[in-house]
Write a protein that holds these residues in place. Structure first.
Motif, PDB file in Angstrom:
ATOM      1  N   LYS A 158      -4.386   0.286  10.193  1.00  0.00           N
ATOM      2  CA  LYS A 158      -5.613  -0.463  10.334  1.00  0.00           C
ATOM      3  C   LYS A 158      -6.245  -0.643   9.081  1.00  0.00           C
ATOM      4  O   LYS A 158      -6.952  -1.839   8.710  1.00  0.00           O
ATOM      5  N   CYS A 159      -6.435   0.515   8.405  1.00  0.00           N
ATOM      6  CA  CYS A 159      -7.254   0.279   6.935  1.00  0.00           C
ATOM      7  C   CYS A 159      -6.535  -0.559   5.992  1.00  0.00           C
ATOM      8  O   CYS A 159      -7.141  -1.321   5.484  1.00  0.00           O
ATOM      9  N   GLU A 160      -5.442  -0.490   6.052  1.00  0.00           N
ATOM     10  CA  GLU A 160      -4.657  -1.491   5.052  1.00  0.00           C
ATOM     11  C   GLU A 160      -4.650  -2.914   5.458  1.00  0.00           C
ATOM     12  O   GLU A 160      -4.812  -3.727   4.501  1.00  0.00           O
ATOM     13  N   LEU A 161      -4.776  -3.221   6.773  1.00  0.00           N
ATOM     14  CA  LEU A 161      -4.940  -4.342   7.213  1.00  0.00           C
ATOM     15  C   LEU A 161      -6.435  -4.908   6.892  1.00  0.00           C
ATOM     16  O   LEU A 161      -6.560  -6.155   6.407  1.00  0.00           O
ATOM     17  N   VAL A 162      -7.359  -3.985   6.706  1.00  0.00           N
ATOM     18  CA  VAL A 162      -8.908  -4.501   6.783  1.00  0.00           C
ATOM     19  C   VAL A 162      -9.135  -4.809   5.222  1.00  0.00           C
ATOM     20  O   VAL A 162      -9.721  -5.959   4.825  1.00  0.00           O
ATOM     21  N   VAL A 163      -8.275  -4.096   4.238  1.00  0.00           N
ATOM     22  CA  VAL A 163      -8.330  -4.283   2.873  1.00  0.00           C
ATOM     23  C   VAL A 163      -7.396  -5.565   2.630  1.00  0.00           C
ATOM     24  O   VAL A 163      -7.873  -6.566   1.912  1.00  0.00           O
ATOM     25  N   ASN A 164      -6.202  -5.605   2.886  1.00  0.00           N
ATOM     26  CA  ASN A 164      -5.222  -6.474   2.376  1.00  0.00           C
ATOM     27  C   ASN A 164      -5.439  -7.903   3.280  1.00  0.00           C
ATOM     28  O   ASN A 164      -5.100  -9.093   2.363  1.00  0.00           O
ATOM     29  N   GLU A 165      -5.750  -7.742   4.371  1.00  0.00           N
ATOM     30  CA  GLU A 165      -5.793  -9.174   5.174  1.00  0.00           C
ATOM     31  C   GLU A 165      -7.224  -9.645   5.195  1.00  0.00           C
ATOM     32  O   GLU A 165      -7.493 -10.970   4.937  1.00  0.00           O
ATOM     33  N   PHE A 166      -8.097  -8.857   5.688  1.00  0.00           N
ATOM     34  CA  PHE A 166      -9.548  -9.062   5.959  1.00  0.00           C
ATOM     35  C   PHE A 166     -10.331  -9.209   4.691  1.00  0.00           C
ATOM     36  O   PHE A 166     -11.485  -9.727   4.512  1.00  0.00           O
ATOM     37  N   GLY A 167      -9.797  -8.828   3.407  1.00  0.00           N
ATOM     38  CA  GLY A 167     -10.341  -8.757   2.412  1.00  0.00           C
ATOM     39  C   GLY A 167     -11.662  -7.861   1.953  1.00  0.00           C
ATOM     40  O   GLY A 167     -12.470  -7.798   0.940  1.00  0.00           O
ATOM     41  N   PHE A 168     -11.750  -6.829   2.563  1.00  0.00           N
ATOM     42  CA  PHE A 168     -12.671  -5.655   2.321  1.00  0.00           C
ATOM     43  C   PHE A 168     -12.419  -5.155   1.084  1.00  0.00           C
ATOM     44  O   PHE A 168     -11.225  -5.108   0.461  1.00  0.00           O
ATOM     45  N   ASP A 169     -13.475  -4.644   0.456  1.00  0.00           N
ATOM     46  CA  ASP A 169     -13.407  -3.761  -0.731  1.00  0.00           C
ATOM     47  C   ASP A 169     -12.663  -2.381  -0.589  1.00  0.00           C
ATOM     48  O   ASP A 169     -11.918  -1.911  -1.531  1.00  0.00           O
ATOM     49  N   ALA A 170     -13.115  -1.908   0.562  1.00  0.00           N
ATOM     50  CA  ALA A 170     -12.372  -0.407   0.848  1.00  0.00           C
ATOM     51  C   ALA A 170     -12.435  -0.162   2.342  1.00  0.00           C
ATOM     52  O   ALA A 170     -13.242  -0.815   3.131  1.00  0.00           O
ATOM     53  N   CYS A 171     -11.602   0.759   2.686  1.00  0.00           N
ATOM     54  CA  CYS A 171     -11.613   1.140   4.114  1.00  0.00           C
ATOM     55  C   CYS A 171     -11.354   2.567   4.314  1.00  0.00           C
ATOM     56  O   CYS A 171     -10.346   3.053   3.658  1.00  0.00           O
ATOM     57  N   VAL A 172     -12.071   3.213   5.181  1.00  0.00           N
ATOM     58  CA  VAL A 172     -12.066   4.660   5.075  1.00  0.00           C
ATOM     59  C   VAL A 172     -11.387   4.934   6.580  1.00  0.00           C
ATOM     60  O   VAL A 172     -11.851   4.386   7.504  1.00  0.00           O
ATOM     61  N   ASP A 173     -10.545   5.763   6.657  1.00  0.00           N
ATOM     62  CA  ASP A 173      -9.730   6.187   7.908  1.00  0.00           C
ATOM     63  C   ASP A 173     -10.543   7.374   8.656  1.00  0.00           C
ATOM     64  O   ASP A 173     -10.472   8.611   7.857  1.00  0.00           O
ATOM     65  N   TYR A 174     -11.294   7.151   9.540  1.00  0.00           N
ATOM     66  CA  TYR A 174     -12.063   8.288  10.275  1.00  0.00           C
ATOM     67  C   TYR A 174     -11.214   9.420  10.842  1.00  0.00           C
ATOM     68  O   TYR A 174     -11.605  10.395  11.102  1.00  0.00           O
ATOM     69  N   LYS A 175      -9.926   9.052  10.988  1.00  0.00           N
ATOM     70  CA  LYS A 175      -8.906   9.807  11.648  1.00  0.00           C
ATOM     71  C   LYS A 175      -8.095  10.671  10.394  1.00  0.00           C
ATOM     72  O   LYS A 175      -7.654  11.848  10.531  1.00  0.00           O
ATOM     73  N   GLY A 176      -8.625  10.565   9.025  1.00  0.00           N
ATOM     74  CA  GLY A 176      -7.956  11.487   8.053  1.00  0.00           C
ATOM     75  C   GLY A 176      -8.624  12.779   7.805  1.00  0.00           C
ATOM     76  O   GLY A 176      -8.040  13.353   6.952  1.00  0.00           O
ATOM     77  N   GLY A 177      -9.713  13.004   8.413  1.00  0.00           N
ATOM     78  CA  GLY A 177     -10.146  14.525   8.205  1.00  0.00           C
ATOM     79  C   GLY A 177     -11.024  14.466   7.146  1.00  0.00           C
ATOM     80  O   GLY A 177     -12.041  15.648   6.799  1.00  0.00           O
ATOM     81  N   ASN A 178     -11.460  13.437   6.322  1.00  0.00           N
ATOM     82  CA  ASN A 178     -12.497  13.590   5.105  1.00  0.00           C
ATOM     83  C   ASN A 178     -13.447  12.479   5.176  1.00  0.00           C
ATOM     84  O   ASN A 178     -13.600  12.007   3.984  1.00  0.00           O
TER      85      ASN A 178
END
Length: 333
Positions: free
Chosen positions: A183-203
């Motif tokens: 989902k984070c890759e989609l948010v940045v690469n397709e929707f054009g966000f500057d960054a995306c944080v994975d809340y499941k990543g633990g940090n």
């Protein structure tokens, strides 16, 4: 045309997580349009998080679904019979017939749409309720200024994905929060966000600070819970929070509150809940602008589509668990 209308009704009021057994699939006769009415064959059903609240017995901003009643929801369909001079068979319309294949109406709540502008399904997504929700929440409450940082949760969802893209159009830094690498890759690469944080990543706290090094000016809230707690610690003075939803809490028996509420006081934060109905009489400018942005490719969208009315309960539960990407729809025919 079959003479039967498949419907999904509310069978039980869930306690905690929704189960498929909380719904019942029933079969009734297709309604006959009376004087001044039209009969609509629903082609798409919209599934949205707010529906979880309508399953409860407690107070809400709209009437709850009664046991045995058809579940509420937006629909896109085709007029198949008409006794109303404002509609003719073949017209494509957006309505609110709920979880069923057919519906009759006097036409007052129907809106004709043009599939030549955008696909029919998009009128339930980017050019429909989710897109308008994103527009009004960000523009009216968030009031973005060029150069500000906008953070949006559920960034891969129907509302969140549009929020970030509008933020970019307005010259802001757009940071998404989503669940999982895909989902984070989609948010940045397709929707054009500057960054995306994975809340499941633990940090989450560390990653969010890295993605928004200048702090957060606008937080478009869709999920609540731990995410809201973390964002609150990084809000800038006079930040704004358009409160659209709290999806992480809808199935909790004891919803999680905001422990660090004091941060909103210290930073003089504006937090305002809203629903799209607040803007019903002012929707034309937003609809026109969003439609144009979609046609120009400035706003991109994704859809997750379930097939058949019988699959609506499963798809709805998946939506609440974050299994969808973009707009969750059910294709009825």
């Amino acid at each position: 045309m079959s003479n039967k209308n498949l419907q999904v009704t509310l069978a039980n009021r869930p306690t905690g997580w929704v189960q498929e057994s909380d719904f019942k699939i029933v079969e009734n006769d297709i309604p006959k349009p009376g004087p001044g009415q039209v009969l609509v064959k629903n082609l798409y059903l919209s599934l949205d998080p707010y529906m979880r609240g309508r399953m409860n017995a407690g107070p809400s901003y709209a009437a709850n679904v009664a046991i045995g009643q058809v579940m509420v929801g937006g629909t896109a369909g085709e007029v198949v019979e008409s006794n109303n001079p404002n509609f003719k068979p073949g017209d494509l319309v957006i309505g609110y017939f709920g979880w069923q294949q057919y519906g009759a109406s006097n036409g007052a709540e129907l809106r004709k749409v043009d599939p030549k502008l955008v696909p029919l399904s998009a009128y339930l997504g980017a050019v429909g309720m989710p897109g308008l929700t994103a527009w009004w929440g960000l523009i009216d409450i968030g009031a973005p200024k060029e150069g500000e940082t906008v953070v949006v949760s559920a960034a891969a969802g129907a509302v969140g994905s549009v929020v970030g893209q509008i933020a970019k159009i307005k010259g802001c830094r757009a940071v998404g929060i989503a669940g999982g690498k895909e989902k984070c890759e989609l948010v940045v690469n397709e929707f054009g966000f500057d960054a995306c944080v994975d809340y499941k990543g633990g940090n989450l706290k560390k990653d969010l600070r890295a993605a928004a090094p200048k702090g957060i000016d606008i937080y478009f809230e869709n999920v609540g819970g731990v995410v809201l707690e973390t964002v609150a610690l990084q809000l800038n003075p006079f930040a704004r929070i358009p409160l659209c939803g709290l999806i992480s809490q809808y199935n909790e028996v004891r919803p999680h509150g905001l422990d660090n509420l004091v941060m909103l006081l210290i930073n003089r934060v504006k937090l305002q809940g809203f629903i799209l109905g607040d803007y019903a009489t002012r929707s034309d400018p937003a609809m026109k602008e969003i439609t144009q942005w979609v046609r120009e490719g400035k706003i991109k969208y994704r859809e997750t589509i379930a097939n058949g009315i019988e699959d609506a309960p499963r798809a709805f539960i998946g939506l609440l668990k974050g299994e969808n990407i973009g707009k969750q729809l059910v294709k009825l025919f």
